[in-house]
Design a protein around this motif. Structure first.
Motif: not given
Length: 284
Positions: A230-231, A234-235, A238-241, A243
Motif C-alpha cells: 500500500a505504501r 501511495e507513493q 501520490r494519493e491516500k488509499l 480504508e
C-alpha cells in the motif's frame, strides 16, 4: 527457589507448571488475552473479534479433510541453491532454519483426501516458511499438485499465503509465474476445477500468477491481498488509499474475488462448490 519447589521440580512424574506463553494467546488485532486451548479449538480464530490468525500446513489439513485423514504427496526434488546466494547468511542455512521451524521441506505442501465426501487434491502454502515465498520448489509443488489432481480426476484446491517471489533465487523465482500458468492450462483442458483460497497475506508474484487464476476465488476474512504494498502504491499515485484497501472485504466489494468465507464455514463451502463444479450436485 524454596526447598518445596526444588523437591517438586525434582520429581519426574509431576508435570512442570506451564508458562504464561503456553497458557495464553494475545490476539494480534484486538489484543485480548485468550486461553491457548480456546483459541486452537476455535480454529485459530479470535473468539472476541473474529480475527483469523495464520496457521500452518498440518493445522489446515486437520480443518479440511474428512476424519482427519489425508495422504501427503512427496515434494518434488529441485536444486536448492541454484545461484549460490549469500547475504547476511547463506541461503542454504536459511532453508535449514525454515525446515527446522516448520517441519516441511519447503513453503508449499500437497495432500490428497476427501472433503465432504469428494476426492480432492489440496495444496497449502505456509507463510511460516520464509514468508511463503515462491521459489523453484514452490513452483514445482504447484505443478505437481495440479498434475496429481489431473491423475486423480479431482479438483485442485490451493491455499495461498506468500510475501511474493523468493529473492535468493532471482530470475528463477520469477520464472515460476509462467510455469504454473501453463500447468493451469493443462488443468482446464482436463475439465477439472481449480479453486483458490486466499489467506493472509497473499502478495507479490504469487498474486500475479496462480493465486488469481482460479475458477472460484475465495478469501478468508481480513486477508491482505495485493501485488505491491500500500505504501508503494501511495507513493506512486501520490494519493491516500481508501480504508481497508487490499483487504478481502474491499476486494469482494470491487469484484476481484467471489466470496469471503469464515474459517468455520470453509470446509462446508468447499464441499458444496466441488459438488457443483464436478456435477455431483446431489452430494453437494
Amino acid at each position: 527457589m524454596s526447598w518445596i519447589d526444588k523437591v517438586r521440580n525434582g520429581i519426574p512424574f509431576l508435570p512442570k507448571r506451564q508458562s504464561e506463553d503456553q497458557l495464553w494467546h494475545k490476539c494480534k488485532q484486538c489484543e485480548s488475552m485468550v486461553f491457548s486451548r480456546e483459541w486452537e479449538d476455535n480454529a485459530w480464530v479470535c473468539p472476541r473479534c473474529e480475527f483469523h490468525d495464520r496457521i500452518g500446513v498440518k493445522e489446515r489439513f486437520k480443518l479440511l479433510f474428512d476424519k482427519d485423514q489425508w495422504e501427503e504427496l512427496p515434494s518434488p526434488q529441485v536444486r536448492e541453491d541454484p545461484l549460490k546466494f549469500k547475504d547476511s547468511k547463506k541461503y542454504t542455512d536459511r532453508i535449514k532454519q525454515a525446515r527446522a521451524k516448520t517441519g516441511a521441506k519447503d513453503a508449499l505442501i500437497n495432500a490428497k483426501g476427501k472433503i465432504e465426501g469428494h476426492r480432492v487434491v489440496v495444496g497449502v502454502q505456509d507463510f511460516g516458511f520464509m514468508g511463503g515465498s515462491m521459489g523453484v520448489a514452490v513452483g514445482a509443488a504447484v505443478v505437481a499438485g495440479l498434475r496429481a489432481a489431473i491423475e486423480e480426476k479431482a479438483p485442485y484446491i490451493l491455499f495461498t499465503a506468500a510475501g511474493g517471489a523468493r529473492m535468493q533465487e532471482g530470475i528463477l523465482s520469477l520464472m515460476q509465474m509462467p510455469k504454473t500458468t501453463v500447468a493451469l492450462a493443462e488443468m482446464k483442458e482436463a475439465g477439472l476445477p481449480y479453486i483458490v483460497v486466499l489467506t493472509d497475506p497473499t502478495t507479490g508474484g504469487v498474486t500475479a500468477s496462480y493465486a488469481m487464476l482460479g475458477d472460484v476465488q475465495i478469501a478468508e476474512p481480513g486477508a491482505l491481498i495485493g501485488f505491491a504494498g500500500a505504501r508503494v502504491i501511495e507513493q506512486t499515485i501520490r494519493e491516500k488509499l481508501p480504508e481497508g484497501f487490499q483487504r478481502a472485504e474491499y476486494l469482494l466489494d470491487h469484484g476481484m474475488i467471489d466470496m469471503v468465507v469464515h474459517r468455520h464455514a470453509l470446509k462446508d463451502r468447499l464441499g458444496r462448490l466441488v459438488g457443483y463444479l464436478t456435477g455431483n450436485r446431489d452430494a453437494a
